[in-house]
Design a protein around this motif. Structure first.
Motif, PDB file in Angstrom:
ATOM      1  N   PRO A 331      12.784 -46.707  -1.111  1.00  0.00           N
ATOM      2  CA  PRO A 331      11.968 -47.086  -2.322  1.00  0.00           C
ATOM      3  C   PRO A 331      10.937 -45.846  -2.596  1.00  0.00           C
ATOM      4  N   VAL A 332      10.696 -45.246  -3.856  1.00  0.00           N
ATOM      5  CA  VAL A 332       9.973 -44.138  -3.925  1.00  0.00           C
ATOM      6  C   VAL A 332       9.190 -44.692  -5.199  1.00  0.00           C
ATOM      7  N   GLY A 333       8.234 -43.953  -5.276  1.00  0.00           N
ATOM      8  CA  GLY A 333       7.389 -44.120  -6.598  1.00  0.00           C
ATOM      9  C   GLY A 333       6.291 -44.867  -6.586  1.00  0.00           C
ATOM     10  N   GLY A 334       6.202 -45.873  -6.034  1.00  0.00           N
ATOM     11  CA  GLY A 334       5.088 -46.952  -5.752  1.00  0.00           C
ATOM     12  C   GLY A 334       4.664 -47.464  -7.145  1.00  0.00           C
ATOM     13  N   MET A 335       5.487 -47.588  -8.285  1.00  0.00           N
ATOM     14  CA  MET A 335       5.124 -48.147  -9.501  1.00  0.00           C
ATOM     15  C   MET A 335       5.914 -49.069  -9.990  1.00  0.00           C
ATOM     16  N   TRP A 336       5.585 -49.983 -10.828  1.00  0.00           N
ATOM     17  CA  TRP A 336       6.414 -51.180 -11.134  1.00  0.00           C
ATOM     18  C   TRP A 336       7.497 -50.750 -12.006  1.00  0.00           C
ATOM     19  N   VAL A 337       7.424 -49.629 -12.839  1.00  0.00           N
ATOM     20  CA  VAL A 337       8.429 -48.882 -13.585  1.00  0.00           C
ATOM     21  C   VAL A 337       7.830 -47.494 -13.685  1.00  0.00           C
ATOM     22  N   GLU A 338       8.991 -46.916 -13.931  1.00  0.00           N
ATOM     23  CA  GLU A 338       8.394 -45.381 -14.292  1.00  0.00           C
ATOM     24  C   GLU A 338       8.035 -45.280 -15.723  1.00  0.00           C
ATOM     25  N   SER A 339       6.521 -45.405 -15.879  1.00  0.00           N
ATOM     26  CA  SER A 339       6.138 -45.778 -17.132  1.00  0.00           C
ATOM     27  C   SER A 339       5.753 -44.390 -17.945  1.00  0.00           C
ATOM     28  N   ASP A 340       5.372 -44.489 -19.196  1.00  0.00           N
ATOM     29  CA  ASP A 340       4.738 -43.889 -19.931  1.00  0.00           C
ATOM     30  C   ASP A 340       3.382 -43.475 -19.204  1.00  0.00           C
ATOM     31  N   THR A 341       2.878 -42.289 -19.356  1.00  0.00           N
ATOM     32  CA  THR A 341       1.458 -41.923 -18.583  1.00  0.00           C
ATOM     33  C   THR A 341       0.374 -41.742 -19.824  1.00  0.00           C
ATOM     34  N   ASN A 342       0.852 -41.372 -20.867  1.00  0.00           N
ATOM     35  CA  ASN A 342      -0.143 -41.149 -21.949  1.00  0.00           C
ATOM     36  C   ASN A 342      -0.943 -42.189 -22.485  1.00  0.00           C
ATOM     37  N   MET A 343      -0.188 -43.212 -22.848  1.00  0.00           N
ATOM     38  CA  MET A 343      -0.597 -44.423 -23.546  1.00  0.00           C
ATOM     39  C   MET A 343      -1.316 -45.635 -22.757  1.00  0.00           C
ATOM     40  N   PRO A 344      -0.610 -45.987 -21.595  1.00  0.00           N
ATOM     41  CA  PRO A 344      -1.335 -47.152 -20.869  1.00  0.00           C
ATOM     42  C   PRO A 344      -2.906 -46.829 -20.543  1.00  0.00           C
ATOM     43  N   GLY A 345      -3.584 -47.682 -20.736  1.00  0.00           N
ATOM     44  CA  GLY A 345      -5.179 -47.841 -20.511  1.00  0.00           C
ATOM     45  C   GLY A 345      -5.065 -47.724 -19.083  1.00  0.00           C
ATOM     46  N   SER A 346      -6.487 -47.378 -18.854  1.00  0.00           N
ATOM     47  CA  SER A 346      -7.033 -47.309 -17.439  1.00  0.00           C
ATOM     48  C   SER A 346      -6.551 -48.224 -16.581  1.00  0.00           C
ATOM     49  N   GLU A 347      -6.820 -49.318 -16.915  1.00  0.00           N
ATOM     50  CA  GLU A 347      -6.399 -50.479 -16.007  1.00  0.00           C
ATOM     51  C   GLU A 347      -4.819 -50.708 -15.701  1.00  0.00           C
ATOM     52  N   ALA A 348      -4.150 -50.594 -16.770  1.00  0.00           N
ATOM     53  CA  ALA A 348      -2.792 -50.646 -16.969  1.00  0.00           C
ATOM     54  C   ALA A 348      -2.045 -49.612 -15.862  1.00  0.00           C
ATOM     55  N   MET A 349      -2.710 -48.363 -16.082  1.00  0.00           N
ATOM     56  CA  MET A 349      -2.121 -47.359 -15.302  1.00  0.00           C
ATOM     57  C   MET A 349      -2.289 -47.608 -13.696  1.00  0.00           C
ATOM     58  N   ALA A 350      -3.533 -48.172 -13.660  1.00  0.00           N
ATOM     59  CA  ALA A 350      -3.848 -48.409 -11.980  1.00  0.00           C
ATOM     60  C   ALA A 350      -2.936 -49.679 -11.634  1.00  0.00           C
ATOM     61  N   ARG A 351      -2.653 -50.782 -12.531  1.00  0.00           N
ATOM     62  CA  ARG A 351      -1.889 -51.712 -11.991  1.00  0.00           C
ATOM     63  C   ARG A 351      -0.714 -51.297 -11.636  1.00  0.00           C
ATOM     64  N   GLN A 352      -0.151 -50.320 -12.511  1.00  0.00           N
ATOM     65  CA  GLN A 352       1.492 -49.929 -12.126  1.00  0.00           C
ATOM     66  C   GLN A 352       1.553 -49.560 -10.811  1.00  0.00           C
ATOM     67  N   PHE A 353       0.615 -49.157  -9.937  1.00  0.00           N
ATOM     68  CA  PHE A 353       0.555 -48.847  -8.847  1.00  0.00           C
ATOM     69  C   PHE A 353       0.055 -49.677  -8.139  1.00  0.00           C
ATOM     70  N   VAL A 354      -0.503 -50.829  -8.366  1.00  0.00           N
ATOM     71  CA  VAL A 354      -0.981 -51.874  -7.503  1.00  0.00           C
ATOM     72  C   VAL A 354       0.194 -52.622  -7.545  1.00  0.00           C
ATOM     73  N   HIS A 355       0.799 -52.922  -8.543  1.00  0.00           N
ATOM     74  CA  HIS A 355       1.988 -54.053  -8.430  1.00  0.00           C
ATOM     75  C   HIS A 355       3.269 -53.517  -7.791  1.00  0.00           C
ATOM     76  N   GLY A 356       3.445 -52.216  -7.917  1.00  0.00           N
ATOM     77  CA  GLY A 356       4.391 -51.458  -7.325  1.00  0.00           C
ATOM     78  C   GLY A 356       4.446 -51.195  -5.961  1.00  0.00           C
TER      79      GLY A 356
END
Length: 1010
Positions: A331-356
């Motif tokens: 398992p690599v990446g530590g994110m919920w999905v391979e998200s866009d990184t331009n548009m997600p807001g501060s908390e959303a970008m943080a939660r990608q890693f939190v949940h992943g």
């Protein structure tokens, strides 16, 4: 020997194609095939296994678009094949297209156990090695007839096939041969030998001795093959090649760390439900390949995809967990999905890693140190700090190699974000996240590698991706031959962590790239599918409110904190930030479902907010109006309203007629003149004593451009779109509507209605725009030509803002002709600036021009991108009604821009109750420090978690206070709410926690409730 080089190469290609590859399966026998097609959506495995079937013969059409058919395959291994290796070769009707973009299948045993996935270049299923003869074959294949959206051979053409509702029911595929076959491993190995040597030979210098050495050996091998008895002479041909294959790589050979890979888009040219099955098929194949190939390593990102396997295919998940425990399935990446990184807001970008990362920790006990985003469309400058705060230190991506204007100067480097955080970053020089282990690809990696002389190694993600499939046995065989082969890069299977450790050790002081990693391509993804983008922004704002008020109500009233609901909703929002959903580059089906999902989530979040606020407000019959303000700033300073302001019964001022036509809005702080065309011809900042709009120009100007990019319709907007355009200056109606001026415009087949208003006590012009959009291949902008001389401007990004130049001194600046902002864009001269804030748009451009004549001033034009109308992959992109809110804030500082941006996205809520007022749970005494999250800890301890960041770009000292319990202990944590080992206890003063923050620093505090 006098063999001509081109003759040998041509001979090799034909003999491989027409004699050697067909001889891999020298004996075959047909299997019996029957079919049952589901009447609707996919059914559970048990239902598919039990369904009645009917015979179907090769050559028979099957498979409605997006349909599912269950094939029953039966047969018996001939007795005379005893002692041989036997496999089934199952052709669902595959086309020459690569895996992932056409029909696929998953083979099941009679009891429903998944056996192996079927793809066009991986269509074999093992039977036995050796067989005894007489073995009975009985399989069921769940086959998906996903349409090929580019089946015409001309890519990116509008098609109705992107939605089941419009795709029709014509069969998509013609069943191919389903056969048992003897597998001749010697012939197969000969094919691999010749492919590797032929591909290597083609990349070596024409006048080099190694190329001619290989050429002669290949010629001898082809001479040794009896074309009428390939199977009987294959070993003799291999013997002729043994010498050139045994020649070791030179010590200076470039080193390639191969990592098995199947970059599976969580949605793209298929819906989310199909990705669930794609992941199961690919994981089935990769776990089987791991069992067959002892050196093979496979890496998979996106915790969401692991969660799908766990939920929908537990038998496959059990195999995955075993392979993970063995260190082979990583398992690599530590994110919920391979998200866009331009548009997600501060908390959303943080939660990608939190949940992943939390999923990987809980499921596998693994914490990935690598952010893994090979296909994301550029990287926001706030990301390094988020990666580090999540406990990671490395990033892999490949996408910047797609840039069309400038070549990025590094492959291994430190990436520095807006706060100074540096992340060790690698761009694989193979320039692909779907490496097939070809000689051409590996030669390109070695030649392309920018760090020659100071570093020696790169990573190659190897396997079919996008739509899945993964690594094949042929790729593994090629890698084995190139482990140490003269003239080739040296290949070894390694985990990403092993590669990064070696790369860091050999290159401890790489160059540094500061700021965003801007992709000079796919700029239109900041605008396409406007309703998906609005749904994302609204969901982020509602989640902030829901956590804030639920936490406040829990602390003060014992409100039951909705852990499960918030966790589920966050994961759904994060899924839809995948880099082909939020960017608007998926089929119509995906975006139709996204709109439905966002509406459902909004209703649920509104319910959570209402319940929490009701718990705080008390009995609604109390009659006291209570204002709930969710915006992070609790203080604001507004000058007193001047005598010329004309108050209304609402929050705005009444428009008055303007000499020459039009209207004036004046609240004593701001005077706005709107002419008879509905254009803003003057915005006068009374407190700043200056005009905002450039002389002779008009703002709130809708501009329409043709938009037909050279490629990638939903993804791209090319610079030449600016060559032609029209200003929408004709108004069908301009009149007063309550406290606003209403402007109606009709253009093409579309209509725009705008409401312009000025609040009674704020220095801002509010602009609400509704567009009934029915254009095709057009680009709609909203322009504000400002009388500001600005060489750079600020755009909000995660946990801060990034500066971009307004000039085009170099090709790097020119290429940023469309960029991303979150809630605001800010332009400024020393001491005075203007902010344009929004509630749902991301794409924009900022340009400058020097005026001629006596004035000779500078006009800086800010344009918000509203709508596009590409026709691929969704031919009806953005058709329909859209609503946008923008506000122009003259005299704004960066702090004002931050505050106005939050106000536009977090409006006040008012309910009645018995409580006189609800004080903020968290208060900060410095407006430069912004609260981005107030929530209860994820471990359900009841601890309060507060995340803050410095938002102005300077140093800030602040005291954080909690109105609800005494702060006795406070611990700085990472994003996963774990104490930071190197952080000492924070200073306490005046009943609060004292923070001293560097520019854009983000801090997470955990506050136990005792």
């Amino acid at each position: 020997m006098h063999d001509d080089r081109k003759l040998v190469e041509a001979r090799l290609e034909r003999v491989l194609r027409e004699r050697i590859r067909p001889a891999v399966h020298p004996l075959t026998t047909p299997l019996a095939v029957e079919i049952w097609s589901t009447p609707g959506e996919p059914v559970p495995v048990a239902e598919g296994l039990a369904a009645p079937t009917r015979p179907i013969a090769p050559g028979t059409p099957w498979g409605t678009p997006w349909g599912t058919s269950w094939f029953k395959v039966t047969g018996t291994v001939p007795a005379e094949w005893a002692g041989r290796t036997v496999e089934a070769v199952l052709d669902l009707g595959f086309t020459p297209r690569t895996p992932g973009f056409q029909c696929e299948g998953l083979v099941h045993a009679p009891d429903g156990t998944p056996v192996k996935g079927l793809h066009p270049r991986n269509n074999h299923v093992g039977v036995g090695s050796p067989v005894s003869g007489g073995e009975r074959i009985h399989w069921r294949i769940e086959a998906a007839s996903n349409p090929d959206l580019d089946a015409s051979g001309v890519p990116f053409q509008p098609t109705p096939m992107g939605d089941k509702a419009t795709a029709g029911d014509a069969p998509q595929y013609v069943l191919g041969e389903m056969r048992l076959a003897v597998f001749d491993e010697t012939v197969w190995n000969l094919a691999m030998d010749l492919e590797v040597l032929g591909e290597l030979m083609a990349e070596l210098p024409v006048d080099g001795a190694r190329r001619w050495e290989i050429l002669r050996a290949v010629g001898r091998a082809l001479d040794a093959v009896d074309l009428q008895d390939v199977n009987g002479t294959a070993q003799a041909a291999r013997d002729e090649l043994a010498g050139v294959l045994a020649a070791p790589a030179v010590p200076a050979a470039h080193r390639v760390s191969a990592v098995g890979h199947a970059h599976i888009d969580s949605a793209w040219l298929w819906p989310l439900r199909e990705t669930v099955r794609k992941v199961a098929r690919t994981a089935s194949n990769m776990t089987q390949l791991i069992e067959d190939e002892p050196e093979f390593i496979f890496a998979m990102s996106q915790a969401q995809q692991f969660a799908w396997i766990k939920e929908h295919r537990p038998e496959v998940y059990a195999r995955v967990k075993k392979a993970v425990a063995d260190g082979r399935f990583v398992p690599v990446g530590g994110m919920w999905v391979e998200s866009d990184t331009n548009m997600p807001g501060s908390e959303a970008m943080a939660r990608q890693f939190v949940h992943g990362k939390r999923f990987f920790l809980e499921e596998f006990g693994i914490e990935s140190d690598e952010a893994w985003l090979p296909d994301t469309f550029g990287f926001a400058a706030g990301l390094p700090q988020i990666i580090k705060a999540a406990g990671s230190t490395r990033l892999l991506t490949q996408k910047i190699s797609w840039s069309r204007t400038n070549t990025f100067p590094h492959h291994t480097f430190f990436w520095e974000g807006i706060d100074g955080t540096r992340i060790f970053t690698h761009f694989p020089p193979v320039d692909s996240y779907n490496c097939e282990m070809t000689g051409r690809q590996l030669a390109h990696a070695a030649k392309n590698f920018k760090e020659k002389g100071v570093a020696t190694r790169s990573l190659a993600p190897t396997g079919y991706g996008d739509g899945g499939g993964g690594t094949t046995r042929e790729m593994v065989a090629k890698a084995a031959r190139m482990r140490s082969l003269e003239g080739a890069a040296a290949v070894v299977w390694e985990t990403p962590a092993t590669f990064f450790s070696k790369a860091e050790a050999e290159y401890p002081n790489p160059p540094v790239w500061v700021g965003e990693l801007y992709l000079e391509l796919h700029r239109a993804t900041l605008t396409s599918q406007a309703q998906t983008k609005r749904g994302n922004r609204r969901s982020e704002s509602l989640l902030y409110e829901a956590e804030l008020w639920a936490a406040t109500a829990t602390v003060r009233r014992g409100f039951p904190y909705p852990y499960e609901e918030l966790d589920r909703i966050w994961k759904t929002v994060l899924l839809h930030q995948f880099h082909d959903i939020l960017p608007g580059s998926s089929i119509a089906w995906v975006h139709r479902e996204a709109r439905e999902t966002y509406a459902r989530l909004a209703a649920e979040l509104e319910g959570i907010i209402a319940d929490a606020q009701r718990a705080l407000a008390g009995d609604p019959s109390g009659g006291t109006e209570i204002v709930f303000n969710s915006a992070p700033h609790t203080r604001r300073s507004v000058p007193a309203r001047g005598a010329s302001a004309q108050a209304t019964d609402g929050d705005g001022v009444t428009p008055v007629p303007r000499d020459g036509g039009g209207y004036v809005l004046d609240n004593g702080l701001l005077r706005v003149e709107i002419d008879g065309r509905g254009l803003v011809v003057s915005v006068y900042d009374r407190t700043g004593d200056r005009e905002v709009i450039a002389p002779g120009q008009a703002a709130n100007l809708l501009q329409l451009h043709p938009d037909f990019p050279n490629q990638w319709d939903a993804w791209d907007v090319d610079a030449f779109y600016r060559n032609v355009g029209s200003d929408l200056t004709e108004a069908a109606d301009v009149r007063v509507d309550g406290g606003a001026v209403r402007i109606e415009r009709v253009f093409g087949r579309s209509k725009a209605v705008q409401l312009l208003s000025v609040p009674a006590d704020a220095k801002r012009l509010d602009i609400d725009t509704e567009v009934d959009w029915h254009e095709m291949e057009k680009f709609l902008k909203l322009a504000f030509p400002l009388d500001v001389k600005a060489d750079r401007y600020a755009s909000e990004t995660q946990f801060g803002h990034v500066y971009r130049p307004t000039h085009q001194n170099t090709s790097w600046e020119w290429a940023r002709f469309e960029a991303c902002n979150h809630r605001f864009v800010h332009v400024e001269e020393p001491g005075w600036g203007v902010a344009l804030v929004n509630d749902a748009t991301y794409g924009h451009d900022v340009t400058r021009a020097v005026r001629t004549g006596a004035d000779a001033g500078t006009t800086t034009t800010v344009r918000a991108s509203l709508l596009r109308a590409p026709r691929y992959p969704d031919p009806e992109t953005d058709q329909g009604v859209h609503r946008f809110h923008h506000a122009l804030a003259p005299g704004a500082t960066i702090g004002d821009a931050v505050r106005e941006g939050h106000r536009a996205n977090l409006p006040e809520r008012r309910i009645t109750g018995t409580t006189e007022a609800v004080a903020p749970l968290v208060a900060v005494d410095n407006d430069a420090v912004v609260v981005s999250a107030v929530k209860l800890a994820d471990d359900r301890s009841g601890d309060l978690v507060v995340r803050l960041y410095e938002a102005h770009g300077g140093r800030a000292r602040a005291i954080v206070r909690i109105d609800g319990f005494a702060i006795e202990r406070a611990a700085p944590t990472d994003l996963l709410e774990r104490p930071l080992p190197d952080a000492g206890p924070p200073t306490h003063a005046d009943g609060g926690v004292v923070l001293a923050l560097r520019p854009f620093q983000m801090v997470t505090l955990r506050l136990p409730r005792s």
